[in-house]
Design a protein around this motif. Sequence first.
Motif, PDB file in Angstrom:
ATOM      1  N   GLU A   1      31.071  47.644  35.871  1.00 53.92           N
ATOM      2  CA  GLU A   1      30.559  48.357  34.696  1.00 53.92           C
ATOM      3  C   GLU A   1      31.314  47.852  33.468  1.00 53.92           C
ATOM      4  O   GLU A   1      32.545  47.845  33.457  1.00 53.92           O
ATOM      5  CB  GLU A   1      30.733  49.863  34.834  1.00 53.92           C
ATOM      6  N   ALA A   2      30.571  47.421  32.456  1.00 49.03           N
ATOM      7  CA  ALA A   2      31.177  46.810  31.278  1.00 49.03           C
ATOM      8  C   ALA A   2      30.736  47.532  30.006  1.00 49.03           C
ATOM      9  O   ALA A   2      29.601  48.002  29.909  1.00 49.03           O
ATOM     10  CB  ALA A   2      30.808  45.331  31.201  1.00 49.03           C
ATOM     11  N   HIS A   3      31.659  47.583  29.041  1.00 49.96           N
ATOM     12  CA  HIS A   3      31.403  48.252  27.768  1.00 49.96           C
ATOM     13  C   HIS A   3      31.942  47.410  26.613  1.00 49.96           C
ATOM     14  O   HIS A   3      32.776  46.542  26.799  1.00 49.96           O
ATOM     15  CB  HIS A   3      32.074  49.629  27.734  1.00 49.96           C
TER      16      HIS A   3
ATOM     17  N   GLY B   1      26.692  50.777  24.180  1.00 49.65           N
ATOM     18  CA  GLY B   1      25.949  50.547  25.414  1.00 49.65           C
ATOM     19  C   GLY B   1      26.814  50.245  26.619  1.00 49.65           C
ATOM     20  O   GLY B   1      28.021  49.972  26.513  1.00 49.65           O
ATOM     21  N   ALA B   2      26.187  50.287  27.795  1.00 58.87           N
ATOM     22  CA  ALA B   2      26.856  49.989  29.055  1.00 58.87           C
ATOM     23  C   ALA B   2      26.056  48.949  29.830  1.00 58.87           C
ATOM     24  O   ALA B   2      24.825  48.925  29.760  1.00 58.87           O
ATOM     25  CB  ALA B   2      27.013  51.249  29.895  1.00 58.87           C
ATOM     26  N   PHE B   3      26.777  48.108  30.544  1.00 59.53           N
ATOM     27  CA  PHE B   3      26.166  47.089  31.392  1.00 59.53           C
ATOM     28  C   PHE B   3      26.706  47.257  32.801  1.00 59.53           C
ATOM     29  O   PHE B   3      27.925  47.307  33.003  1.00 59.53           O
ATOM     30  CB  PHE B   3      26.494  45.692  30.864  1.00 59.53           C
ATOM     31  N   THR B   4      25.818  47.379  33.786  1.00 57.22           N
ATOM     32  CA  THR B   4      26.254  47.464  35.178  1.00 57.22           C
ATOM     33  C   THR B   4      25.576  46.373  35.989  1.00 57.22           C
ATOM     34  O   THR B   4      24.422  46.019  35.732  1.00 57.22           O
ATOM     35  CB  THR B   4      25.929  48.832  35.807  1.00 57.22           C
TER      36      THR B   4
ATOM     37  N   VAL C   1      22.021  48.365  30.244  1.00 57.05           N
ATOM     38  CA  VAL C   1      21.433  47.217  30.920  1.00 57.05           C
ATOM     39  C   VAL C   1      21.942  47.228  32.358  1.00 57.05           C
ATOM     40  O   VAL C   1      23.153  47.249  32.594  1.00 57.05           O
ATOM     41  CB  VAL C   1      21.792  45.885  30.242  1.00 57.05           C
ATOM     42  N   VAL C   2      21.018  47.228  33.300  1.00 52.35           N
ATOM     43  CA  VAL C   2      21.344  47.286  34.730  1.00 52.35           C
ATOM     44  C   VAL C   2      20.862  45.990  35.375  1.00 52.35           C
ATOM     45  O   VAL C   2      19.726  45.585  35.181  1.00 52.35           O
ATOM     46  CB  VAL C   2      20.655  48.497  35.399  1.00 52.35           C
ATOM     47  N   SER C   3      21.738  45.342  36.142  1.00 52.85           N
ATOM     48  CA  SER C   3      21.386  44.030  36.692  1.00 52.85           C
ATOM     49  C   SER C   3      21.614  43.946  38.193  1.00 52.85           C
ATOM     50  O   SER C   3      22.650  44.380  38.700  1.00 52.85           O
ATOM     51  CB  SER C   3      22.219  42.941  36.000  1.00 52.85           C
TER      52      SER C   3
END
Length: 205
Positions: free
Chosen positions: A192-194, A145-148, A116-118
Amino acid sequence: MQSSTAPGAFVQRFLRNPARVGTPAATSAAVSRQMAAPIPEHGDPLVVELGAGTGAVTEWIQHRLGGRGHHLAIEIDPVFAGLLRQRYPAVDVAESDAAQLPALLAQRGLGAADVVVSALPWTLFSDEQARGILAAVAASMAPHGAFTTITLSMGSRMPGARRFRSALGATFEEVTQSRTFWRNPPPAFVYEAHRPRQRRPSAGS
Protein backbone atom coordinates in the motif's frame (compact mmCIF):
# COMPACT_ATOMS: atom_id res chain seq x y z
CA MET A 1 -19.77 -14.58 -6.25
CA GLN A 2 -17.81 -15.40 -9.39
CA SER A 3 -19.60 -17.26 -12.16
CA SER A 4 -18.63 -20.88 -12.82
CA THR A 5 -17.05 -19.89 -16.14
CA ALA A 6 -14.63 -17.34 -14.66
CA PRO A 7 -12.03 -19.77 -13.17
CA GLY A 8 -11.95 -21.81 -16.38
CA ALA A 9 -11.45 -18.68 -18.48
CA PHE A 10 -8.66 -17.55 -16.18
CA VAL A 11 -6.75 -20.82 -16.54
CA GLN A 12 -7.26 -20.89 -20.30
CA ARG A 13 -5.95 -17.35 -20.74
CA PHE A 14 -2.98 -18.09 -18.45
CA LEU A 15 -2.02 -21.14 -20.50
CA ARG A 16 -2.31 -19.15 -23.71
CA ASN A 17 -0.31 -16.16 -22.50
CA PRO A 18 1.28 -16.63 -19.03
CA ALA A 19 3.44 -13.53 -19.41
CA ARG A 20 0.34 -11.38 -19.73
CA VAL A 21 -1.88 -13.04 -17.10
CA GLY A 22 0.89 -13.73 -14.59
CA THR A 23 -0.82 -16.38 -12.41
CA PRO A 24 -3.08 -19.39 -13.10
CA ALA A 25 -5.54 -18.52 -10.32
CA ALA A 26 -7.63 -15.48 -9.49
CA THR A 27 -6.87 -13.39 -6.38
CA SER A 28 -8.38 -14.75 -3.16
CA ALA A 29 -11.16 -13.01 -1.25
CA ALA A 30 -8.83 -12.14 1.66
CA VAL A 31 -6.28 -10.45 -0.60
CA SER A 32 -9.00 -8.73 -2.64
CA ARG A 33 -10.50 -7.31 0.54
CA GLN A 34 -7.08 -6.03 1.65
CA MET A 35 -6.51 -4.37 -1.72
CA ALA A 36 -9.89 -2.60 -1.62
CA ALA A 37 -9.57 -1.50 2.03
CA PRO A 38 -8.35 2.09 1.31
CA ILE A 39 -11.55 2.95 -0.59
CA PRO A 40 -13.34 5.64 1.49
CA GLU A 41 -16.57 4.63 3.20
CA HIS A 42 -18.21 7.95 2.34
CA GLY A 43 -18.44 10.29 -0.64
CA ASP A 44 -18.12 9.48 -4.33
CA PRO A 45 -14.54 8.29 -4.86
CA LEU A 46 -12.95 7.57 -8.20
CA VAL A 47 -11.44 4.08 -8.06
CA VAL A 48 -9.19 2.73 -10.81
CA GLU A 49 -8.49 -0.99 -11.09
CA LEU A 50 -5.52 -2.19 -13.14
CA GLY A 51 -5.43 -5.74 -14.48
CA ALA A 52 -8.99 -6.60 -13.45
CA GLY A 53 -8.89 -10.13 -14.90
CA THR A 54 -12.16 -11.99 -14.35
CA GLY A 55 -13.25 -9.71 -11.53
CA ALA A 56 -12.06 -11.23 -8.23
CA VAL A 57 -10.95 -7.82 -6.93
CA THR A 58 -13.63 -6.00 -8.93
CA GLU A 59 -16.29 -7.67 -6.80
CA TRP A 60 -14.77 -6.35 -3.57
CA ILE A 61 -14.33 -2.86 -4.99
CA GLN A 62 -17.99 -2.81 -5.98
CA HIS A 63 -18.97 -4.06 -2.53
CA ARG A 64 -16.87 -1.35 -0.90
CA LEU A 65 -18.32 1.38 -3.11
CA GLY A 66 -21.92 0.27 -2.61
CA GLY A 67 -23.14 2.13 -5.68
CA ARG A 68 -21.11 5.29 -5.01
CA GLY A 69 -18.49 7.01 -7.10
CA HIS A 70 -16.94 5.79 -10.36
CA HIS A 71 -15.12 2.50 -10.90
CA LEU A 72 -12.84 2.32 -13.93
CA ALA A 73 -11.43 -1.15 -14.60
CA ILE A 74 -8.57 -1.44 -17.09
CA GLU A 75 -7.96 -4.86 -18.63
CA ILE A 76 -5.78 -5.52 -21.68
CA ASP A 77 -7.07 -9.04 -22.39
CA PRO A 78 -10.18 -8.87 -24.63
CA VAL A 79 -11.72 -12.07 -23.21
CA PHE A 80 -11.37 -10.86 -19.64
CA ALA A 81 -12.69 -7.41 -20.60
CA GLY A 82 -15.77 -9.03 -22.14
CA LEU A 83 -16.40 -11.12 -19.03
CA LEU A 84 -16.10 -8.04 -16.83
CA ARG A 85 -18.67 -6.13 -18.88
CA GLN A 86 -21.11 -9.05 -18.60
CA ARG A 87 -20.63 -9.61 -14.89
CA TYR A 88 -20.34 -6.00 -13.74
CA PRO A 89 -22.47 -3.71 -15.93
CA ALA A 90 -22.02 -0.84 -13.44
CA VAL A 91 -18.24 -0.87 -13.95
CA ASP A 92 -16.60 1.27 -16.63
CA VAL A 93 -14.38 -1.29 -18.38
CA ALA A 94 -11.56 -0.08 -20.63
CA GLU A 95 -9.78 -2.62 -22.84
CA SER A 96 -6.39 -0.96 -22.74
CA ASP A 97 -2.85 -0.90 -21.38
CA ALA A 98 -2.45 0.39 -17.81
CA ALA A 99 0.20 2.85 -19.01
CA GLN A 100 -2.60 4.71 -20.82
CA LEU A 101 -4.33 5.60 -17.54
CA PRO A 102 -3.89 9.41 -17.76
CA ALA A 103 -5.32 9.42 -21.30
CA LEU A 104 -8.23 7.16 -20.32
CA LEU A 105 -9.17 9.46 -17.45
CA ALA A 106 -8.94 12.52 -19.70
CA GLN A 107 -11.10 10.90 -22.39
CA ARG A 108 -13.82 10.29 -19.81
CA GLY A 109 -13.59 13.74 -18.28
CA LEU A 110 -12.57 12.24 -14.94
CA GLY A 111 -10.30 13.87 -12.40
CA ALA A 112 -7.60 12.41 -10.21
CA ALA A 113 -8.11 8.93 -8.77
CA ASP A 114 -8.72 8.56 -5.04
CA VAL A 115 -7.63 4.92 -5.06
CA VAL A 116 -5.75 2.81 -7.60
CA VAL A 117 -5.87 -0.96 -7.12
CA SER A 118 -3.58 -3.22 -9.15
CA ALA A 119 -3.31 -6.95 -9.82
CA LEU A 120 -0.72 -6.51 -12.56
CA PRO A 121 2.13 -9.08 -12.78
CA TRP A 122 4.87 -6.56 -12.02
CA THR A 123 7.78 -9.01 -11.88
CA LEU A 124 7.07 -10.10 -15.45
CA PHE A 125 7.51 -6.54 -16.73
CA SER A 126 10.80 -4.96 -17.68
CA ASP A 127 12.06 -2.30 -15.29
CA GLU A 128 11.18 0.32 -17.91
CA GLN A 129 7.61 -0.99 -18.25
CA ALA A 130 7.03 -1.13 -14.49
CA ARG A 131 8.38 2.37 -13.91
CA GLY A 132 6.33 3.69 -16.81
CA ILE A 133 3.09 2.28 -15.40
CA LEU A 134 3.92 3.52 -11.90
CA ALA A 135 4.60 6.99 -13.31
CA ALA A 136 1.20 6.90 -15.05
CA VAL A 137 -0.43 5.88 -11.75
CA ALA A 138 1.30 8.63 -9.78
CA ALA A 139 0.37 11.24 -12.40
CA SER A 140 -3.28 10.14 -12.17
CA MET A 141 -3.67 10.11 -8.38
CA ALA A 142 -4.98 12.74 -6.03
CA PRO A 143 -2.43 13.93 -3.40
CA HIS A 144 -4.42 12.11 -0.70
CA GLY A 145 -4.81 9.00 -2.84
CA ALA A 146 -3.78 5.42 -2.13
CA PHE A 147 -2.27 2.76 -4.37
CA THR A 148 -2.47 -0.95 -3.54
CA THR A 149 -1.02 -3.88 -5.45
CA ILE A 150 -0.62 -7.61 -4.96
CA THR A 151 2.82 -9.23 -5.03
CA LEU A 152 3.54 -12.95 -4.90
CA SER A 153 5.62 -13.82 -1.84
CA MET A 154 7.44 -16.73 -3.50
CA GLY A 155 9.17 -14.33 -5.86
CA SER A 156 9.81 -11.50 -3.42
CA ARG A 157 13.59 -12.14 -3.35
CA MET A 158 13.94 -12.31 -7.10
CA PRO A 159 15.66 -9.44 -8.96
CA GLY A 160 12.41 -8.37 -10.65
CA ALA A 161 10.63 -8.11 -7.30
CA ARG A 162 13.49 -6.10 -5.80
CA ARG A 163 13.47 -3.73 -8.76
CA PHE A 164 9.73 -3.24 -8.41
CA ARG A 165 10.04 -2.49 -4.67
CA SER A 166 12.75 0.05 -5.48
CA ALA A 167 10.52 1.62 -8.15
CA LEU A 168 7.66 1.88 -5.64
CA GLY A 169 9.89 3.73 -3.20
CA ALA A 170 11.04 6.07 -5.95
CA THR A 171 7.43 6.81 -6.91
CA PHE A 172 5.78 7.15 -3.49
CA GLU A 173 6.90 8.67 -0.19
CA GLU A 174 5.26 5.97 1.92
CA VAL A 175 5.12 2.24 1.12
CA THR A 176 3.90 -0.41 3.58
CA GLN A 177 3.63 -4.18 3.25
CA SER A 178 0.81 -6.37 4.56
CA ARG A 179 1.16 -9.77 6.19
CA THR A 180 1.54 -12.75 3.88
CA PHE A 181 -1.74 -14.36 2.81
CA TRP A 182 -0.68 -18.01 2.75
CA ARG A 183 -4.02 -19.31 1.44
CA ASN A 184 -3.94 -17.16 -1.66
CA PRO A 185 -3.02 -19.32 -4.69
CA PRO A 186 -0.03 -18.74 -4.66
CA PRO A 187 0.79 -16.97 -1.33
CA ALA A 188 0.96 -13.21 -1.65
CA PHE A 189 1.07 -9.91 0.18
CA VAL A 190 -0.15 -6.40 -0.60
CA TYR A 191 1.83 -3.20 -0.93
CA GLU A 192 0.00 0.00 0.00
CA ALA A 193 1.53 3.30 -1.12
CA HIS A 194 0.69 6.93 -0.40
CA ARG A 195 1.83 10.43 -1.36
CA PRO A 196 3.10 10.29 -4.95
CA ARG A 197 6.44 12.04 -5.20
CA GLN A 198 6.54 15.25 -7.19
CA ARG A 199 8.20 14.70 -10.54
CA ARG A 200 10.97 17.19 -11.14
CA PRO A 201 10.79 19.02 -14.49
CA SER A 202 13.42 17.86 -16.96
CA ALA A 203 16.16 20.23 -18.11
CA GLY A 204 14.94 22.63 -20.74
CA SER A 205 11.23 22.21 -19.87
